[in-house]
Scaffold this active site. Structure first.
Site, PDB file in Angstrom:
ATOM      1  N   ASP A  38       0.930  -1.173  -0.197  1.00 20.10           N
ATOM      2  CA  ASP A  38      -0.029   0.045  -0.053  1.00 20.10           C
ATOM      3  C   ASP A  38       0.777   1.260   0.011  1.00 20.10           C
ATOM      4  O   ASP A  38       2.011   1.127   0.705  1.00 20.10           O
ATOM      5  CB  ASP A  38      -0.869   0.024   1.252  1.00 20.10           C
ATOM      6  CG  ASP A  38      -2.093   1.023   0.997  1.00 20.10           C
ATOM      7  OD1 ASP A  38      -3.259   0.286   0.800  1.00 20.10           O
ATOM      8  OD2 ASP A  38      -1.668   2.191   1.043  1.00 20.10           O
ATOM      9  N   ARG A  43      -0.835   3.360   6.934  1.00 16.47           N
ATOM     10  CA  ARG A  43      -1.588   2.199   7.053  1.00 16.47           C
ATOM     11  C   ARG A  43      -0.562   0.934   7.048  1.00 16.47           C
ATOM     12  O   ARG A  43      -0.958  -0.023   7.888  1.00 16.47           O
ATOM     13  CB  ARG A  43      -2.351   2.098   5.596  1.00 16.47           C
ATOM     14  CG  ARG A  43      -2.993   0.902   5.292  1.00 16.47           C
ATOM     15  CD  ARG A  43      -4.353   0.574   5.990  1.00 16.47           C
ATOM     16  NE  ARG A  43      -5.068  -0.403   5.762  1.00 16.47           N
ATOM     17  CZ  ARG A  43      -5.913  -0.834   6.467  1.00 16.47           C
ATOM     18  NH1 ARG A  43      -6.048  -0.542   7.658  1.00 16.47           N
ATOM     19  NH2 ARG A  43      -6.834  -2.045   6.013  1.00 16.47           N
ATOM     20  N   THR A  91     -12.429   2.040  -7.207  1.00 12.48           N
ATOM     21  CA  THR A  91     -12.664   2.521  -8.716  1.00 12.48           C
ATOM     22  C   THR A  91     -13.805   3.506  -8.357  1.00 12.48           C
ATOM     23  O   THR A  91     -15.225   2.876  -8.578  1.00 12.48           O
ATOM     24  CB  THR A  91     -13.058   1.557  -9.807  1.00 12.48           C
ATOM     25  OG1 THR A  91     -13.949   0.371  -8.878  1.00 12.48           O
ATOM     26  CG2 THR A  91     -11.978   0.854 -10.178  1.00 12.48           C
ATOM     27  N   CYS A 266     -19.861   0.527  -3.759  1.00 10.38           N
ATOM     28  CA  CYS A 266     -20.304  -0.352  -4.881  1.00 10.38           C
ATOM     29  C   CYS A 266     -21.704  -0.127  -5.484  1.00 10.38           C
ATOM     30  O   CYS A 266     -21.566   0.395  -6.757  1.00 10.38           O
ATOM     31  CB  CYS A 266     -20.150  -2.033  -4.344  1.00 10.38           C
ATOM     32  SG  CYS A 266     -18.720  -2.806  -4.360  1.00 10.38           S
ATOM     33  N   ARG A 337     -17.283   5.814   2.780  1.00  8.36           N
ATOM     34  CA  ARG A 337     -17.262   6.053   1.416  1.00  8.36           C
ATOM     35  C   ARG A 337     -18.471   6.412   0.743  1.00  8.36           C
ATOM     36  O   ARG A 337     -19.379   5.449   0.856  1.00  8.36           O
ATOM     37  CB  ARG A 337     -16.373   5.086   0.800  1.00  8.36           C
ATOM     38  CG  ARG A 337     -14.948   5.185   0.904  1.00  8.36           C
ATOM     39  CD  ARG A 337     -14.163   3.817   0.439  1.00  8.36           C
ATOM     40  NE  ARG A 337     -14.699   2.439   0.993  1.00  8.36           N
ATOM     41  CZ  ARG A 337     -14.392   1.367   0.295  1.00  8.36           C
ATOM     42  NH1 ARG A 337     -13.560   1.200  -0.491  1.00  8.36           N
ATOM     43  NH2 ARG A 337     -14.884   0.172   0.960  1.00  8.36           N
TER      44      ARG A 337
END
Length: 430
Positions: A38, A43, A91, A266, A337
């Site tokens: 990453d 992180r 994405t 999603c 998110r």
């Protein structure tokens, strides 16, 4: 060149250690040597200390796999000996709901710099059909100087992670797999089959696998849009939508969806990927975009319904104190998110109300960074105030124990987006 060796000998690199990448890395590390990569150095340091901010992996398990088959790194050089690269970067879409492939391009550049002959690059990120071979592979070829399907190979196996779900974990969800040649398709399938106890489904091509993923969430989005529209209709008829759905649900083949805010990484995003590709091909997708528009408008609709109820109670709207319970995109999960709760808050603020937010799962700094001017308060701070309206937007288990009566003004409106609260406690629900 065919990939003949056993997948069990593979050295695997997982690119991106978020909600998808970390659980996958942990699962593979129980059988393989795995490097979790990453670009976020903080992180990496946290994971090495056994701390997972996403709360998907507990500390004991993380430290255990760290002692055996899993290491973490932000150093590209550590990936040079890897045989398999699995890309799990996000994405997203932009403000105009157009797909943003930048994270995929950058991840492909990263892999291309250390790609060796015979390696396999597998993408898990949700995309529209064609992205792996038409967008990502050319980047891999350009950066590595290697030739596709001769020097290196590709696969696609869409992620099906459900953040916060401790029952349907990565190994317990059937996995769709695919590869750039028949041999590689079998190799990729064997690789995943070795850790996925629920089994695998080998698609006939990478494009089929990409399409399968993008329609999974598009289908769910359309179904939720349908019940959201029903909620709007039944509200005008003064009929409780949840009671209607409960009655209809007694039929064996009725699909049991509920109205609500549709966000997250999603369902609120994937339909736009499919729509974008369809439009590029000269087709305007009517149902997909209609469902998305309806769901995108639900946050403002919720706020407007609450304002109407307040007006009926003669509650002054300007400077009214409104408590929003929940900010994450789903219950019992810290993921903020693409949370559609922000749309509820912004609509309330357009009426010059004072909006207070409480979410025991969301990290205040992350919310502030992601959305700006939204402060998630702790419960002690929330208790200092009485509210003209309380709106439950996320069904966190902690909210079962809140005494609403201690938070309400005398004429307070209580609105339940999730159908979560006792019906006797509320004035209306979506």
């Amino acid at each position: 060149m065919d990939k003949q060796e056993s997948p069990l000998q593979a050295r695997i690199a997982i690119i991106g250690l978020g909600y998808v990448g970390l659980p996958l890395a942990v699962a593979f590390a129980k059988k393989y040597t795995v490097i979790g990569f990453d670009i976020n150095q903080n992180r990496i340091q946290e994971l090495e200390a056994g701390i997972d901010r996403t709360l998907e992996i507990d500390q004991e398990e993380l430290l255990e796999v760290g002692r055996n088959g899993l290491s973490f790194s932000a150093d590209l050089e550590d990936l040079r000996d890897c045989d398999v690269f699995i890309v799990t970067v996000p994405t997203p879409t932009d403000k105009n709901n157009r797909p943003v492939l930048t994270p995929l391009y950058k991840a492909s550049e990263t892999v291309g710099r250390v790609l060796k002959k015979g390696a396999v690059v597998i993408y898990e990120s949700t995309v529209y059909p064609g992205v792996t071979e038409d967008e990502c592979v050319p980047v891999l070829e350009k950066i590595s100087g290697l030739k596709y399907n001769e020097d290196f190979f590709a696969g696609y196996s869409p992620e099906r992670i459900n953040p916060g779900d401790k029952e349907h974990t990565v190994t317990k969800i059937m996995k769709v797999t695919s590869g750039s040649t028949p041999e590689i398709a079998e190799y990729v399938d064997q690789l995943y089959r070795s850790i996925i106890t629920a089994g695998t489904h080998k698609a006939s091509s990478i494009k089929v696998a990409e399409a399968a993923k993008v329609i999974e969430n598009s289908q769910r989005d359309i179904n939720i849009a349908f019940v959201n529209e029903l909620s709007k209709i039944f509200n005008r008829m003064n009929i409780d939508t949840h009671e209607v759905l409960e009655a209809a649900g007694t039929k064996w083949n009725f699909l049991k969806f509920k109205p609500g805010l549709v966000g997250g990484h999603c369902i609120g995003v994937d339909p736009y990927y499919l729509a974008q590709k369809a439009q590029e091909m000269g087709y305007h997708p009517e149902i997909i975009l209609a469902g998305r528009r309806l769901n995108d408008d639900m946050g403002a609709y919720v706020a407007q319904e609450v304002i109407k109820l307040m007006i009926k109670r003669d509650i002054q709207i300007k400077d009214a104190n409104i408590l929003v319970l929940g900010f994450t995109f789903k219950e019992n999960c810290p993921d903020v998110r693409n949370s559609k709760v922000i749309d509820v808050i912004r609509e309330f603020k357009s009426y010059n109300t004072q909006v207070h937010v409480y979410d025991p799962w969301a990290k205040p700094a992350e919310v502030l960074h992601e959305y700006g001017q939204v402060t998630c308060n702790d419960f002690e701070k929330i208790k200092e105030q009485k509210y003209d309206a309380v709106v439950l937007t996320v069904g966190h288990e902690e909210f079962y124990n809140i005494d609403l009566s201690a938070l309400k003004c005398d004429s307070c409106v209580v609105y339940d987006v999730k159908g979560f609260l006792n019906k006797a406690e509320i004035d209306a629900r979506l």
